[in-house]
Design an enzyme around this catalytic site. Structure first.
Site, PDB file in Angstrom:
ATOM      1  N   TYR A 228      30.851   5.487 -12.635  1.00  0.00           N
ATOM      2  CA  TYR A 228      30.568   6.193 -11.574  1.00  0.00           C
ATOM      3  C   TYR A 228      29.672   5.475 -10.680  1.00  0.00           C
ATOM      4  O   TYR A 228      28.941   4.508 -11.090  1.00  0.00           O
ATOM      5  CB  TYR A 228      29.619   7.453 -12.057  1.00  0.00           C
ATOM      6  CG  TYR A 228      29.076   8.248 -10.845  1.00  0.00           C
ATOM      7  CD1 TYR A 228      29.709   8.968  -9.755  1.00  0.00           C
ATOM      8  CD2 TYR A 228      27.608   7.993 -10.436  1.00  0.00           C
ATOM      9  CE1 TYR A 228      29.221   9.659  -8.872  1.00  0.00           C
ATOM     10  CE2 TYR A 228      27.052   8.860  -9.406  1.00  0.00           C
ATOM     11  CZ  TYR A 228      27.741   9.620  -8.538  1.00  0.00           C
ATOM     12  OH  TYR A 228      27.215  10.211  -7.603  1.00  0.00           O
TER      13      TYR A 228
ATOM     14  N   ASP B 298      28.539  -3.397 -10.845  1.00  0.00           N
ATOM     15  CA  ASP B 298      27.589  -2.234 -10.575  1.00  0.00           C
ATOM     16  C   ASP B 298      26.533  -2.113 -11.545  1.00  0.00           C
ATOM     17  O   ASP B 298      26.542  -1.468 -12.550  1.00  0.00           O
ATOM     18  CB  ASP B 298      28.453  -0.890 -10.440  1.00  0.00           C
ATOM     19  CG  ASP B 298      27.673   0.232  -9.929  1.00  0.00           C
ATOM     20  OD1 ASP B 298      26.427   0.070  -9.719  1.00  0.00           O
ATOM     21  OD2 ASP B 298      28.007   1.364  -9.610  1.00  0.00           O
TER      22      ASP B 298
ATOM     23  N   LYS C 182      18.189   2.487  -8.139  1.00  0.00           N
ATOM     24  CA  LYS C 182      17.210   3.077  -9.135  1.00  0.00           C
ATOM     25  C   LYS C 182      15.930   2.249  -9.456  1.00  0.00           C
ATOM     26  O   LYS C 182      15.087   2.106  -8.649  1.00  0.00           O
ATOM     27  CB  LYS C 182      18.197   2.993 -10.556  1.00  0.00           C
ATOM     28  CG  LYS C 182      19.258   4.527 -10.205  1.00  0.00           C
ATOM     29  CD  LYS C 182      19.899   4.805 -11.307  1.00  0.00           C
ATOM     30  CE  LYS C 182      20.797   6.003 -11.025  1.00  0.00           C
ATOM     31  NZ  LYS C 182      22.100   5.930 -11.168  1.00  0.00           N
TER      32      LYS C 182
END
Ligand SMILES: *Cc1c(COP(=O)(O)O)cnc(C)c1O
Length: 430
Positions: free
Chosen positions: A147, A242, A270
């Site tokens: 994702y 990622d 994050k």
């Protein structure tokens, strides 16, 4: 065991649905994966969250990863308060942006230059645009079950074979938007080699969760990341790691330092926002200098590099820089993972356990999980029972089988052992 009372959460959820689609601002929060109604949170402190009914939970979601220092770390909160008092946004450059960029670059030497954005989605969307602009190619390879945020061209389901076209996983994305995206099985180097041998020179980038954390936790097989590095070099493809979840999580320098493999571009989010909305993408100077205003590839943001968010990120990374922290996190995470595994073994419950640093997952399946297909074999009904059993006992895990559990620096041995004890109790009902 005392059943918790969640009347106020239920009421809030009913009310929220009058104003917000599904009552939530991000779908997984609605508990669709486990049933029941979401817990509304009032406050967080350390490794605990308290809900609107006053129930207290040990939190293993940690805001889906950012809170590696736990909730409301006093050192971070103090710096945020100081920053807010100086104004919340200027739309002009600040020294804080230099400092955070410097910290990121020091941690990940593959990042020579970095651009701040406001979310992980923005980071991956921009990184792909840059890779395409830089290589003057259109095709993108991604992997099933990885994702990268809700970027149009990446919300795609694999076709039946490696070369068939994928289809969008969401209405609202024209087939035309995904016709350049190729989705392949994770951890399958042969699939990548096959596509590249036919279309290598058409492919702008390969984007990968170097440790997958959005289908549960699935580590890369030995040699997989190195294989990706090799084949991308061979065909002039931009390799994007990622690391929105894994950056400053699996260790200070992310997966790339853990496995010593340098991608061309890295996306972050994050943890680098210290609990505030931040994303970033960076990498080779030559590629990054093709972004506006130096180069022709456009990317911008009104609140990008926001001084309050930068300050939260700086405060967090300056604390994390102390490498003892990751040793301690490793030990605690190991203790939790091993404890949970033993509980399952003793109960003769078929499970598969994965962990990289402070990201871990219990898959309720008897088979090894190495990719999305094997992850999907998990018994999600059993996970739902696990989730609710733990929740009722005051332990907040992700409301979905296909997510990581996160340990923070402030989860104590006391809380971890209590978690394992609660699981012993819950496992009986599974
Ligand atoms: C969370 C996540 C994203 C998306 O970040 P948002 O801030 O939610 O947009 C992208 N990639 C990975 C690997 C993530 O874990």
């Amino acid at each position: 065991m005392s059943k918790i009372i969640t009347e106020k959460s239920k009421k809030a959820f009913a009310e929220a649905q009058n104003f917000i689609p599904g009552g939530v601002n991000s779908p997984v929060r609605a508990f669709g994966g486990v049933g029941g109604t979401p817990i509304f949170i009032k406050s967080g402190a350390g490794c605990y969250m308290t809900d609107v009914d006053g129930n207290k939970y040990v939190d293993y979601v940690c805001s889906w990863g950012p809170l590696i220092l736990g909730h409301a770390d006093p050192r971070v909160v103090k710096r945020i308060n100081e920053a807010v008092a100086n104004g919340t946004s200027y739309g002009a450059p600040t020294e804080q942006e230099i400092r955070l960029a410097q910290l990121i670059k020091e941690a990940m030497p593959s990042i020579e230059k970095v651009r701040m954005v406001n979310s992980g989605t923005e980071a991956t969307m921009s990184a792909i645009r840059v890779a395409r602009g830089y290589t003057k190619r259109d095709a993108v390879i991604k992997f099933d079950g990885c994702y990268h945020g809700h970027v149009d061209s990446l919300l795609i389901q694999a076709g039946s074979g490696a070369t068939t076209l994928g289809t969008p996983t969401s209405p609202g994305i024209p087939q035309d938007f995904v016709k350049h995206t190729i989705s392949l099985p994770y951890n399958d180097m042969d699939a990548v080699n096959e596509v590249c041998s036919k279309r290598g020179k058409e492919i702008a980038c390969i984007i990968v969760e170097a440790v997958a954390g959005n289908m549960g936790v699935v580590p890369p097989k030995k040699g997989y990341l190195g294989g990706l590095r090799e084949i991308t070099k061979k065909y002039g493809i931009v390799l994007i790691f990622d690391e929105v979840m894994t950056g400053f999580r699996v260790n200070y320098g992310g997966v790339q330092s853990l496995y010593n493999i340098q991608p061309d571009l890295t996306t972050l989010g994050k943890i680098i926002g210290g609990g505030l909305p931040v994303g970033a993408y960076g990498g080779k100077k030559e590629i990054m200098d093709s972004i506006s205003p130096v180069g022709p590839i456009y990317q911008a943001g009104t609140l990008s590099g926001n001084p309050v968010a930068m300050t939260a990120g700086i405060a967090t990374l300056e604390i994390l820089k102390d490498n003892k922290i990751y040793k301690d996190l490793e030990q605690k995470s190991q203790r939790l993972a091993a404890g949970m595994e033993k509980v399952c073994k003793d109960a003769k419950l078929p499970t598969y356990h994965t962990r990289v640093g402070s990201m871990l997952c219990t898959f309720f399946t008897d088979q090894p999980v190495t990719d999305y297909d094997t992850a999907k074999k998990s018994d999600t009904k059993r996970y739902a029972k696990f989730f609710h059993g733990m929740l009722e006992r005051g332990f907040y895990f992700a409301p979905s089988q296909f997510e990581a559990a996160f340990v923070s620096t402030v989860h104590g041995v006391k809380e971890i052992d209590a978690t394992i004890d609660a699981f012993k109790d819950v496992v009986i009902g599974l």
